[in-house]
Design a protein around this motif. Structure first.
Motif, PDB file in Angstrom:
ATOM      1  N   ALA A 271       3.295  -5.096  -8.409  1.00  0.00           N
ATOM      2  CA  ALA A 271       4.073  -4.530  -7.307  1.00  0.00           C
ATOM      3  C   ALA A 271       4.594  -3.144  -7.668  1.00  0.00           C
ATOM      4  CB  ALA A 271       5.234  -5.456  -6.965  1.00  0.00           C
ATOM      5  N   LEU A 272       5.102  -3.001  -8.905  1.00  0.00           N
ATOM      6  CA  LEU A 272       5.617  -1.704  -9.342  1.00  0.00           C
ATOM      7  C   LEU A 272       4.500  -0.671  -9.447  1.00  0.00           C
ATOM      8  CD1 LEU A 272       8.182  -2.801 -12.089  1.00  0.00           C
ATOM      9  CD2 LEU A 272       8.588  -2.302  -9.682  1.00  0.00           C
ATOM     10  N   THR A 273       3.318  -1.107  -9.858  1.00  0.00           N
ATOM     11  CA  THR A 273       2.182  -0.189  -9.942  1.00  0.00           C
ATOM     12  C   THR A 273       1.827   0.354  -8.566  1.00  0.00           C
ATOM     13  OG1 THR A 273       1.282  -1.263 -11.917  1.00  0.00           O
ATOM     14  CG2 THR A 273      -0.254   0.017 -10.583  1.00  0.00           C
ATOM     15  N   ARG A 274       1.861  -0.500  -7.550  1.00  0.00           N
ATOM     16  CA  ARG A 274       1.569  -0.037  -6.190  1.00  0.00           C
ATOM     17  C   ARG A 274       2.556   1.041  -5.756  1.00  0.00           C
ATOM     18  NH1 ARG A 274       0.572  -5.654  -2.747  1.00  0.00           N
ATOM     19  NH2 ARG A 274      -1.352  -6.299  -3.819  1.00  0.00           N
ATOM     20  N   VAL A 275       3.827   0.780  -5.993  1.00  0.00           N
ATOM     21  CA  VAL A 275       4.841   1.743  -5.563  1.00  0.00           C
ATOM     22  C   VAL A 275       4.728   3.032  -6.375  1.00  0.00           C
ATOM     23  CG1 VAL A 275       7.318   2.169  -5.372  1.00  0.00           C
ATOM     24  CG2 VAL A 275       6.374  -0.063  -4.740  1.00  0.00           C
ATOM     25  N   ARG A 276       4.451   2.908  -7.658  1.00  0.00           N
ATOM     26  CA  ARG A 276       4.300   4.114  -8.486  1.00  0.00           C
ATOM     27  C   ARG A 276       3.124   4.952  -7.991  1.00  0.00           C
ATOM     28  NH1 ARG A 276       1.825   5.010 -13.640  1.00  0.00           N
ATOM     29  NH2 ARG A 276       1.428   2.778 -13.879  1.00  0.00           N
ATOM     30  N   ALA A 277       2.033   4.298  -7.629  1.00  0.00           N
ATOM     31  CA  ALA A 277       0.869   5.029  -7.113  1.00  0.00           C
ATOM     32  C   ALA A 277       1.202   5.717  -5.791  1.00  0.00           C
ATOM     33  CB  ALA A 277      -0.307   4.064  -6.924  1.00  0.00           C
ATOM     34  N   ALA A 278       1.966   5.038  -4.928  1.00  0.00           N
ATOM     35  CA  ALA A 278       2.355   5.634  -3.649  1.00  0.00           C
ATOM     36  C   ALA A 278       3.246   6.851  -3.865  1.00  0.00           C
ATOM     37  CB  ALA A 278       3.065   4.589  -2.790  1.00  0.00           C
ATOM     38  N   VAL A 279       4.209   6.723  -4.770  1.00  0.00           N
ATOM     39  CA  VAL A 279       5.107   7.838  -5.071  1.00  0.00           C
ATOM     40  C   VAL A 279       4.320   9.000  -5.683  1.00  0.00           C
ATOM     41  CG1 VAL A 279       7.029   8.553  -6.564  1.00  0.00           C
ATOM     42  CG2 VAL A 279       7.177   6.418  -5.251  1.00  0.00           C
ATOM     43  N   ASP A 280       3.365   8.689  -6.557  1.00  0.00           N
ATOM     44  CA  ASP A 280       2.527   9.739  -7.137  1.00  0.00           C
ATOM     45  C   ASP A 280       1.748  10.476  -6.049  1.00  0.00           C
ATOM     46  OD1 ASP A 280       3.380   9.186  -9.703  1.00  0.00           O
ATOM     47  OD2 ASP A 280       1.585   8.056 -10.277  1.00  0.00           O
ATOM     48  N   ALA A 281       1.176   9.727  -5.105  1.00  0.00           N
ATOM     49  CA  ALA A 281       0.426  10.368  -4.012  1.00  0.00           C
ATOM     50  C   ALA A 281       1.334  11.272  -3.203  1.00  0.00           C
ATOM     51  CB  ALA A 281      -0.206   9.305  -3.126  1.00  0.00           C
ATOM     52  N   ARG A 282       2.551  10.826  -2.966  1.00  0.00           N
ATOM     53  CA  ARG A 282       3.533  11.675  -2.269  1.00  0.00           C
ATOM     54  C   ARG A 282       3.751  12.971  -3.019  1.00  0.00           C
ATOM     55  NH1 ARG A 282       9.383   9.540  -3.096  1.00  0.00           N
ATOM     56  NH2 ARG A 282       8.925  10.539  -5.094  1.00  0.00           N
ATOM     57  N   ASP A 283       3.991  12.865  -4.330  1.00  0.00           N
ATOM     58  CA  ASP A 283       4.352  14.025  -5.123  1.00  0.00           C
ATOM     59  C   ASP A 283       3.159  14.921  -5.446  1.00  0.00           C
ATOM     60  OD1 ASP A 283       6.888  12.993  -5.068  1.00  0.00           O
ATOM     61  OD2 ASP A 283       6.810  12.154  -7.101  1.00  0.00           O
ATOM     62  N   GLU A 284       1.950  14.377  -5.320  1.00  0.00           N
ATOM     63  CA  GLU A 284       0.747  15.159  -5.607  1.00  0.00           C
ATOM     64  C   GLU A 284       0.236  15.913  -4.385  1.00  0.00           C
ATOM     65  OE1 GLU A 284      -1.842  12.204  -7.221  1.00  0.00           O
ATOM     66  OE2 GLU A 284      -0.689  12.008  -9.079  1.00  0.00           O
ATOM     67  N   GLY A 285       0.995  15.874  -3.293  1.00  0.00           N
ATOM     68  CA  GLY A 285       0.601  16.689  -2.159  1.00  0.00           C
ATOM     69  C   GLY A 285       0.628  16.022  -0.808  1.00  0.00           C
TER      70      GLY A 285
END
Length: 290
Positions: free
Chosen positions: A133-147
């Motif tokens: 679950a945390l990996t999913r949220v981390r990936a979503a936050v990364d996508a947000r911050d990557e553009g």
């Protein structure tokens, strides 16, 4: 401002944001015309309206993106989109966030259910382990911050399967990872709702499902508990389905159903007056061309 910037500004203002949820461009436009400042593209409602099917993971990423594009194109208010489980692993989550952002959404909700997911107030749902679950949220936050630039709403459904303490632990961890909004689905008492709002350091969303697992409270009480957003995911779908059933029953009985709205009012809702005005503008020759 972009839709994401609009939503950030709304989250920074005092008071509760009452958020009726939409399922198509027409319902979203009605929400905006009624004066609401934001809406949410509900997976349950889109699955029902677009497929005539239950919210059990049957609707696809592509169908949801297409629906989001139509909805965002019809309104100027921010729209939050139901991203379900992200449609796969961490790389799929990032693709979902990027695709939803490109469709015009202001925020993407990612949840911790096992795929295929289910409506949060129905039976049979399961959640993935906390690390996943945390990996999913981390990936979503990364996508947000990557553009991608959109906000991320992180949702946990662990209350029903693992108890409130586990759901609260996940919600806290989602906020710590940088989720912009946190959503603990289906708390079962006012005290659980209060504890969630007190313990999680991020704007909190309440899901007001009539006859669901969570107490349905007036907006003033939700605000007093600490919620920032109150979502009404099925209100418009339910009243629309009920009205259509009544009209169909009248027709079946040989009667003429009350349309409840004039033809002129319906034309105005969908934009005929604005269309006619622009049509007339282009029917005239450009200035100075004779």
């Amino acid at each position: 401002m972009s839709s994401a910037q609009q939503l950030r500004a709304l989250l920074a203002t005092p008071g509760l944001l009452v958020m009726p949820c939409c399922f198509d461009a027409l319902s979203a436009r009605l929400i905006e015309q009624a004066g609401f400042s934001l809406t949410f593209m509900s997976g349950f409602a889109v699955s029902a309206a677009r497929l005539g099917a239950p919210d059990t993971g049957l609707i696809s990423y592509g169908e949801m993106v297409d629906q989001a594009r139509s909805i965002c194109g019809a309104v100027s208010i921010p729209v939050i989109g139901d991203g379900d489980t992200g449609y796969g692993n961490a790389m799929n989550v990032k693709r979902t966030v990027r695709g939803y952002a490109q469709a015009g959404l202001a925020c993407v909700m990612i949840e911790d259910q096992v795929a295929p997911k289910r409506c949060g107030h129905t039976r049979g749902k399961q959640v993935v382990p906390r690390d996943e679950a945390l990996t999913r949220v981390r990936a979503a936050v990364d996508a947000r911050d990557e553009g991608a630039g959109v906000l991320i709403m992180a949702r946990t459904d662990a209350r029903q399967t693992h108890g409130f303490d586990e759901a609260l632990a996940r919600a806290r961890a989602f906020a710590d990872l940088g989720a912009d909004i946190v959503f603990l689905e289906a708390p079962e008492s006012v005290e659980e709702m209060r504890t969630f709002c007190r313990e999680v350091r991020a704007p909190a969303m309440a899901n007001m499902v009539d006859h669901g697992r969570t107490p349905v409270l007036p907006p003033a009480e939700l605000e007093a508990l600490g919620y920032k957003i109150a979502a009404y995911p099925l209100t418009l779908l339910s009243v629309a389905a009920a009205a259509m059933r009544e009209a169909l029953a009248a027709l079946r009985a040989g009667q003429h159903p009350d349309p409840r709205m004039s033809f002129g009012a319906l034309q105005e809702i969908v934009g005929f007056p604005a269309y006619y005005a622009e049509e007339e503008r282009y029917a005239q020759p450009p200035p100075g061309k004779g």
